[in-house]
Design a protein around this motif. Structure first.
Motif, PDB file in Angstrom:
ATOM      1  N   ALA A 186       0.787  -1.048   0.050  1.00  0.00           N
ATOM      2  CA  ALA A 186      -0.116   0.000   0.054  1.00  0.00           C
ATOM      3  C   ALA A 186       0.741   1.033  -0.055  1.00  0.00           C
ATOM      4  N   MET A 187       0.351   2.184  -0.500  1.00  0.00           N
ATOM      5  CA  MET A 187       1.101   3.359  -0.830  1.00  0.00           C
ATOM      6  C   MET A 187       0.916   4.457   0.480  1.00  0.00           C
ATOM      7  N   PRO A 188       1.796   4.908   1.195  1.00  0.00           N
ATOM      8  CA  PRO A 188       1.731   5.923   2.274  1.00  0.00           C
ATOM      9  C   PRO A 188       1.107   7.110   1.638  1.00  0.00           C
ATOM     10  N   SER A 189       0.417   7.819   2.456  1.00  0.00           N
ATOM     11  CA  SER A 189      -0.278   9.079   1.862  1.00  0.00           C
ATOM     12  C   SER A 189      -0.409  10.331   2.898  1.00  0.00           C
ATOM     13  N   ASN A 190      -0.093  11.550   2.639  1.00  0.00           N
ATOM     14  CA  ASN A 190      -0.421  12.300   3.546  1.00  0.00           C
ATOM     15  C   ASN A 190      -1.996  12.713   3.508  1.00  0.00           C
ATOM     16  N   ARG A 191      -2.575  11.930   4.356  1.00  0.00           N
ATOM     17  CA  ARG A 191      -4.087  12.206   4.634  1.00  0.00           C
ATOM     18  C   ARG A 191      -4.225  11.490   5.849  1.00  0.00           C
ATOM     19  N   ARG A 192      -5.355  12.349   6.375  1.00  0.00           N
ATOM     20  CA  ARG A 192      -5.645  11.724   7.926  1.00  0.00           C
ATOM     21  C   ARG A 192      -6.736  10.787   7.682  1.00  0.00           C
ATOM     22  N   ASP A 193      -7.699  10.917   6.616  1.00  0.00           N
ATOM     23  CA  ASP A 193      -8.700  10.000   6.437  1.00  0.00           C
ATOM     24  C   ASP A 193      -8.893   9.613   4.885  1.00  0.00           C
ATOM     25  N   ALA A 194      -9.823   9.011   4.384  1.00  0.00           N
ATOM     26  CA  ALA A 194      -9.596   8.480   3.063  1.00  0.00           C
ATOM     27  C   ALA A 194      -9.544   9.422   1.944  1.00  0.00           C
ATOM     28  N   THR A 195     -10.156  10.647   2.333  1.00  0.00           N
ATOM     29  CA  THR A 195     -10.249  11.548   1.095  1.00  0.00           C
ATOM     30  C   THR A 195      -9.693  12.913   0.993  1.00  0.00           C
ATOM     31  N   THR A 196      -9.052  13.293   2.254  1.00  0.00           N
ATOM     32  CA  THR A 196      -8.572  14.776   2.373  1.00  0.00           C
ATOM     33  C   THR A 196      -7.204  14.774   2.579  1.00  0.00           C
ATOM     34  N   ARG A 197      -6.718  15.518   1.522  1.00  0.00           N
ATOM     35  CA  ARG A 197      -5.264  16.039   1.431  1.00  0.00           C
ATOM     36  C   ARG A 197      -5.089  16.605   2.466  1.00  0.00           C
ATOM     37  N   VAL A 198      -3.761  16.509   3.180  1.00  0.00           N
ATOM     38  CA  VAL A 198      -3.315  17.498   4.324  1.00  0.00           C
ATOM     39  C   VAL A 198      -2.046  18.129   3.808  1.00  0.00           C
ATOM     40  N   SER A 199      -1.873  19.419   3.346  1.00  0.00           N
ATOM     41  CA  SER A 199      -0.649  20.104   2.929  1.00  0.00           C
ATOM     42  C   SER A 199       0.214  20.512   3.975  1.00  0.00           C
ATOM     43  N   THR A 200       1.259  21.112   3.578  1.00  0.00           N
ATOM     44  CA  THR A 200       1.872  21.729   4.730  1.00  0.00           C
ATOM     45  C   THR A 200       1.477  22.917   5.360  1.00  0.00           C
ATOM     46  N   SER A 201       0.284  23.601   4.471  1.00  0.00           N
ATOM     47  CA  SER A 201      -0.382  24.802   5.137  1.00  0.00           C
ATOM     48  C   SER A 201      -1.522  24.234   6.125  1.00  0.00           C
ATOM     49  N   MET A 202      -2.216  23.074   5.504  1.00  0.00           N
ATOM     50  CA  MET A 202      -3.223  22.507   6.596  1.00  0.00           C
ATOM     51  C   MET A 202      -2.559  22.108   7.853  1.00  0.00           C
ATOM     52  N   GLY A 203      -1.024  21.415   7.721  1.00  0.00           N
ATOM     53  CA  GLY A 203      -0.650  20.544   8.934  1.00  0.00           C
ATOM     54  C   GLY A 203       0.350  21.494   9.771  1.00  0.00           C
ATOM     55  N   TYR A 204       0.884  22.202   9.191  1.00  0.00           N
ATOM     56  CA  TYR A 204       1.933  23.242   9.940  1.00  0.00           C
ATOM     57  C   TYR A 204       1.082  24.642  10.694  1.00  0.00           C
ATOM     58  N   LEU A 205       0.539  25.251   9.460  1.00  0.00           N
ATOM     59  CA  LEU A 205       0.067  26.678  10.102  1.00  0.00           C
ATOM     60  C   LEU A 205      -0.863  26.832  11.038  1.00  0.00           C
ATOM     61  N   PRO A 206      -2.026  26.024  11.188  1.00  0.00           N
ATOM     62  CA  PRO A 206      -2.902  26.106  11.952  1.00  0.00           C
ATOM     63  C   PRO A 206      -2.170  26.555  13.401  1.00  0.00           C
ATOM     64  N   ALA A 207      -1.354  25.819  14.017  1.00  0.00           N
ATOM     65  CA  ALA A 207      -0.822  26.004  15.295  1.00  0.00           C
ATOM     66  C   ALA A 207      -0.027  27.202  15.260  1.00  0.00           C
ATOM     67  N   ALA A 208       0.488  27.801  14.252  1.00  0.00           N
ATOM     68  CA  ALA A 208       1.307  28.946  14.272  1.00  0.00           C
ATOM     69  C   ALA A 208       0.965  30.410  13.470  1.00  0.00           C
ATOM     70  N   ARG A 209      -0.255  30.359  13.029  1.00  0.00           N
ATOM     71  CA  ARG A 209      -0.583  31.555  12.259  1.00  0.00           C
ATOM     72  C   ARG A 209      -0.885  32.601  13.372  1.00  0.00           C
ATOM     73  N   GLY A 210      -1.416  32.247  14.405  1.00  0.00           N
ATOM     74  CA  GLY A 210      -1.504  33.559  15.538  1.00  0.00           C
ATOM     75  C   GLY A 210      -0.272  34.114  16.128  1.00  0.00           C
ATOM     76  N   ARG A 211       0.836  33.559  15.787  1.00  0.00           N
ATOM     77  CA  ARG A 211       2.057  34.024  16.268  1.00  0.00           C
ATOM     78  C   ARG A 211       2.188  35.590  15.698  1.00  0.00           C
ATOM     79  N   GLU A 212       2.488  36.485  16.816  1.00  0.00           N
ATOM     80  CA  GLU A 212       2.551  37.900  16.348  1.00  0.00           C
ATOM     81  C   GLU A 212       3.877  38.093  15.273  1.00  0.00           C
ATOM     82  N   ASN A 213       4.906  37.167  15.699  1.00  0.00           N
ATOM     83  CA  ASN A 213       6.164  37.181  14.938  1.00  0.00           C
ATOM     84  C   ASN A 213       6.277  36.691  13.432  1.00  0.00           C
ATOM     85  N   LEU A 214       5.116  35.944  13.113  1.00  0.00           N
ATOM     86  CA  LEU A 214       5.104  35.461  11.800  1.00  0.00           C
ATOM     87  C   LEU A 214       4.200  36.061  10.991  1.00  0.00           C
TER      88      LEU A 214
END
Length: 527
Positions: A186-214
């Protein structure tokens, strides 16, 4: 006198490598970081368009740079690249394969010891939230989920392909991201469920976008790096909104953003283009374009190395395809005929290609716009191409020459690969799903010249280009950056994306590009 800078770090390109780079650097609250992206930014899943969420289909048009490339013999092909925060990780086929340890150990032997397998494995683990495996080789709790397609999610074509490979003697692989993996699974895939792509935007930025220095600056095109007295001090922007920072206006259409350090993460096409417009590259080419030479680096734009692909395809029997199913779920990684390099060829069973979007050269059968079959990908191609400028206008696409099949060894890989694909596709269970082969029959398979002609007519890109700002020691005249990503001849300028790969890796570049962003961030965080 101390000069005021808008930022400590400007990261140009919010793609697979740029997003993790900016997020990691901004973990230091005293460091002011700007992340500049030519495409749009969708902060939440509810704001994200369907083409970016749908992991089962690549987004090749809506968020794309619309570039083309010369494949060979004057044939022009589409060359998609993601133009959106998340970059190609937001539009790609969610293949999350790691490179093999030997790829990195070869880099280390060639003069860049900071990139050995021992050094990069912890970064791969940091990236991952592996939903299937743990232990010494896999990470938990990272920003990018990794899952493998379970048997119950696979289409009949995928199940039959797995069995066909096993029947041909290829070993079963439970975990394709294990360092020693080779075979089919089976091919490993960057998705948490069967159908939704998780990009670096979706994976990294939610926890960081509120930083005042970013500060995230989307929909803003970078023209060039600003350089004074051999040192980068910012970037010139065009066609973008104005963030709430200090600007030095030079013209009605351009503005400047300054920083103590500039990091290019604009990708294998974008990064050399920015470098060239900044006066960094082959001196003769720069002078021809009327650009001042800031650093004469012949390797900028050279060494372009892409994973080429072809395949063996059939038109499907009515009722054998389901709309919306994933394009691929399995992969066979093995060694090509006559090679000493394990896993240097990959075979993917493709549930379906839409010929209006991919492989348009196969559109010769009236009434058929979809195919399925076995795609063959050369993982260590010998051919090298080039990215060069046709204009100094950043809105104009560069010239991309892939130079496929210019090395006879690449022909040999594909011709032998076609014979393997023919055996797999002609197993009764797979053959029963199709009506007729496309452009291939037994007479073609029996003729060396006919096979070569088929490969020449159908070869295309997997959109895994690397190598246009090569990392290497200063003793190598083709090197553009050192092992820390620092550009030779210009202080405070770095590169962190797939363009720095000195040789290709035996995997899709998705996960390795993310790792590169993590690795260079680690190397720079103390400086």
């Amino acid at each position: 006198m101390t000069r005021f800078f808008d930022f400590d770090d400007i990261v140009v390109g919010a793609g697979a490598a740029g997003v993790p780079m900016a997020v990691r650097l901004s973990e230091d609250p005293a460091r002011r970081v700007a992340l500049v992206e030519a495409g749009p930014y969708y902060p939440t899943a509810s704001e994200t368009p369907a083409d970016l969420l749908n992991a089962n289909m690549m987004s090749l048009f809506q968020h794309d740079w619309h570039t083309s490339a010369q494949a060979l013999d004057g044939r022009v092909i589409r060359f998609p690249r993601g133009r959106v925060v998340g970059g190609s990780s937001a539009v790609g086929n969610t293949v999350a394969l790691r490179a093999v340890p030997a790829d990195f150990d070869q880099w280390a032997k060639n003069g860049i010891p900071e990139w050995s397998w021992e050094e990069v494995l912890p970064l791969y683990r940091r990236i991952e939230d592996d939903l299937d495996f743990g232990g010494e080789y896999h990470g938990k709790g990272g920003p990018i989920p990794i899952r493998r397609f379970p048997t119950e999610e696979m289409t009949p074509r995928q199940s039959h392909f797995l069995q066909a490979c096993l029947d041909q003697g290829f070993p079963w692989v439970e975990d394709q991201n294990h360092p020693d993996a080779t075979g089919v699974g089976a091919m490993p895939s960057n998705r948490r469920d069967a159908t939704t792509r998780v990009s670096t935007s979706m994976g990294y930025l939610p926890a960081a976008r509120g930083r005042e220095n970013l500060t995230i600056i989307p929909a803003t095109l970078v023209n060039k790096v600003l350089i004074r007295d051999g040192r980068a001090y910012g970037v010139e922007l065009v066609d973008g909104p104005r963030p709430r920072v200090r600007w030095w206006r030079r013209a009605t259409s351009t503005v400047q953003l300054t920083a103590r350090r500039v990091i290019l993460a604009a990708g294998t096409v974008g990064t050399p283009s920015v470098l060239l417009r900044s006066g960094i590259g082959p001196a003769e080419d720069l002078r021809r374009l009327g650009l001042p030479v800031k650093s004469d680096l012949p390797g900028v734009g050279a060494g372009l190395n892409d994973h080429p692909r072809t395949g063996l395809f059939m038109t499907p029997k009515p009722g054998t395809q389901t709309p919306g199913e994933p394009s691929g779920q399995t992969v066979l990684r093995t060694t090509s005929a006559g090679s000493d390099d394990p896993n240097d060829i990959h075979y993917y069973m493709v549930n379906g290609f839409n010929l209006t979007q991919q492989f348009p050269q196969l559109q010769h059968l009236p009434g058929h716009d979809r195919i399925f079959g076995v795609m063959i990908v050369d993982q260590l191609p010998h051919a090298r191409g080039r990215v060069s400028l046709t204009s100094t206008d950043p809105r104009e696409s560069p010239h991309i020459e892939l130079n496929y099949l210019s090395d006879e060894r690449d022909y040999r890989t594909f011709v032998d690969g076609m014979r393997t694909a023919w055996e797999l596709m002609n197993t009764p269970a797979i053959r029963a799903l199709g009506e007729e082969f496309v452009m291939v029959d037994e007479s073609v398979m029996a003729s060396e010249e006919a096979l070569r002609d088929y490969v020449r007519r159908t070869i295309d890109s997997t959109y895994n280009a690397v190598g246009t700002a090569k990392m290497g020691p200063s003793s190598d005249p083709a090197s553009v950056v050192d092992q820390y990503g620092a550009v030779y001849g210009v202080e405070a300028l770095y590169v962190a994306d797939a363009s720095i790969m000195p040789t290709h890796v035996r995997a899709n570049t998705n996960l390795t590009s993310i790792m590169i962003g993590e690795r260079v961030a680690d190397l720079l965080r103390g400086t």
